[in-house]
Design an enzyme around this catalytic site. Structure first.
Site, short mmCIF file in Angstrom:
data_model
loop_
_atom_site.label_atom_id
_atom_site.label_comp_id
_atom_site.label_asym_id
_atom_site.label_seq_id
_atom_site.Cartn_x
_atom_site.Cartn_y
_atom_site.Cartn_z
N SER A 68 0.83 -1.19 0.00
CA SER A 68 0.00 0.00 0.00
C SER A 68 0.87 1.25 0.00
CB SER A 68 -0.96 -0.04 1.20
OG SER A 68 -2.02 0.85 1.03
N ASP A 180 -5.60 -4.22 -2.35
CA ASP A 180 -4.54 -3.79 -1.43
C ASP A 180 -3.75 -4.97 -0.85
OD1 ASP A 180 -3.18 -2.61 0.89
OD2 ASP A 180 -4.50 -0.91 0.54
#
Length: 295
Positions: A68, A180
């Site tokens: 991320s 993610d």
């Protein structure tokens, strides 16, 4: 006479080995240091402070991986972006720089702008161009497994790693539907180990608003995933040799204006961990630091 000449050549080679070869041998046996950066939206700015403190302490970084926002910081560092430039860019960052609201059955926003965000601060666009080995972690929605990208274009892998489920649309890349990386690799320790790291430094960013009531959709989603992942922490922690945990839980997900404080938190936590890291690398402390991006 030829025997004497051979002996003299051997002696000369041996002396050269004392002055040059010893460094080569030491470098060969020095533990390769890998840095694994976790996610956390704006709290990821603390990673810049971590990198600053490690640089000041002359701790080498031989490879780096990120999940991320950790992937964004890792990509910037690996491609040679100076830390002061990262800091200036972080202060000016807003949601519109990397996200665009676009209501869909799959999410509320697109993060297509994230590719442009990276390329505005970095001259390099491919993994093969990085100064040190880089890995970016994403999650395959089909298999539920972590996917580590180490070659090809950095932009699509970065978008996938930052596609926070429920907020950003999933990213289709290389025949996969990706979201993610924090779901399968909250801190990508395995990624740096695969790149050959012998000593792994992991950076974990606590979820925002701990103990407080969430007041928006993003915080509700973030808190929910944080609760689900508590059991998963033990797996990556066992594989890390040093864990740095900046005190950032009280920062909001979009607190980009708090950049100086976030960087300071990263520096402070890292300075506390430096003695343990130095102790592990002590037999090789006289070596010059490995090639780093930020002098």
């Amino acid at each position: 006479m030829s025997a004497v000449k051979s002996w003299l050549r051997g002696l000369a080679d041996g002396l050269r080995g004392v002055t040059r070869g010893s460094k080569r041998v030491d470098e060969k046996h020095r533990p390769r240091v890998g840095l694994a950066l976790g996610g956390g939206f704006a709290r990821g700015i603390a990673h810049i402070g971590v990198l600053k403190a490690l640089t000041d302490a002359k701790i080498p970084i031989d490879c780096i991986a990120g999940t991320s926002v950790g992937a964004l910081i890792a990509a910037a560092y690996a491609t040679g972006v100076p830390l002061d430039k990262m800091q200036r860019r972080a202060v000016a960052t807003r949601f519109a720089d990397f996200g665009k609201w676009r209501l869909s059955r799959m999410g509320f926003a697109s993060n297509e702008r994230l590719e442009r965000y990276l390329y505005q601060i970095s001259l390099f666009t491919r993994f093969e161009q990085t100064k040190i080995p880089l890995a970016i972690a994403a999650t395959d929605l089909g298999s539920g497994e972590a996917v580590y990208f180490t070659d090809g274009e950095i932009g699509p892998a970065l978008r996938a790693s930052c596609a926070y489920p429920g907020l950003f649309l999933p990213v289709e890349h290389q025949g996969r539907i990706l979201v993610d990386g924090f779901l399968a690799a909250p801190v990508p320790v395995d990624a740096v180990k695969r790149m050959g790291a012998d000593f792994v430094i992991a950076v974990w960013l606590e979820s925002a608003g701990k103990g407080e009531q969430p007041d928006n959709m993003v915080e509700v989603i973030s808190r929910s995933f944080a609760i689900m992942q508590r059991g998963a922490d033990a797996r990556w922690r066992r594989k890390a040799d040093a864990v740095i945990e900046p005190d950032v839980f009280h920062f909001a997900w979009d607190d980009f204006q708090q950049t100086p404080q976030l960087i300071a938190a990263g520096e402070s936590a890292t300075r506390s961990a430096i003695p343990k890291i130095r102790a592990a690398l002590a037999p090789h402390e006289r070596l010059p630091a490995a090639r780093t991006v930020y002098p």
